[in-house]
Design an enzyme around this catalytic site. Sequence first.
Site, PDB file in Angstrom:
ATOM      1  N   ASP A  51      -6.170 -24.561   7.111  1.00 36.44           N
ATOM      2  CA  ASP A  51      -5.220 -23.453   6.975  1.00 36.44           C
ATOM      3  C   ASP A  51      -3.952 -23.915   6.267  1.00 36.44           C
ATOM      4  OD1 ASP A  51      -4.003 -20.804   7.655  1.00 36.44           O
ATOM      5  OD2 ASP A  51      -2.732 -22.055   8.911  1.00 36.44           O
ATOM      6  N   GLU A 123     -11.800 -22.333   6.238  1.00 36.85           N
ATOM      7  CA  GLU A 123     -10.659 -23.235   6.442  1.00 36.85           C
ATOM      8  C   GLU A 123     -11.132 -24.647   6.752  1.00 36.85           C
ATOM      9  OE1 GLU A 123      -7.289 -20.124   8.127  1.00 36.85           O
ATOM     10  OE2 GLU A 123      -8.540 -21.222   9.559  1.00 36.85           O
TER      11      GLU A 123
END
EC number: 3.1.26.3
Length: 244
Positions: A51, A123
């Site tokens: 992320d 992610e």
Amino acid sequence: MEKVNFFEEVEKTLNISFNDKELIDTALTHSSYANGKKGVKFNERMEFLGDSVLQLCISEYLFLIYKSKSEGELTKKRSLIVCENSLYEVAKKWNIGKYIKMSKGEEITGGRERTSILANCVEAIIAAIYIDSGYKKTKQFIIDNFKDIIEKAIKNQIVLDYKTNLQEIVQQDGDIHIEYMLIKYEGPPHRRKFYTKVCVANNVMGSGVGYTKKESEQNAAQDALKKLKSEDKWNKEGIDTNEK
């Protein structure tokens, strides 16, 4: 699927090679698969890193390419590009769901298609590439795979689908009824404003306003999601819908 074939297929799908194959194995392992299995790594920590790397890469790209846009504009575009629904779109393009290791229970309840699981895997994959190959290669991978989403974000063509997110969360524990109710509308036909409330299991969970019914429903769903989080009713096990 044999492990060697698994790695080959994933690398072909992503169009990238890994020096440390275990990184991609971990990136595609859901926490449900690791339950009760000693020493099995899963992807939640990698989601955290991925992320951050994704945010940095997109921030740098937008900063360098769109020199005339303000900080506020860049922030808004970035949030659209890195949102869960955009990550889900990338995951679906890869058809990555079929490679995820998860428990039978998770699979039976639609885990391979669940927005949050697929987005989290994207992610984690980004983190795996970053650890394995460094920032430069990761940035190029992100730009190559997010270019369509970046273009749509710049053209304001991305809509955050809060209704789908709300439905997936509240229905983790079963077929819980969600209803959107138009409360009222006001204003002239060319500028009419709609007011909507959303009920979950007959409880009013959120309200929203918009210049179309669809927009007001999305805003109501977003409001419900915020309340579920703030009131600690939303967790990995589902949602408490018994409160009156």
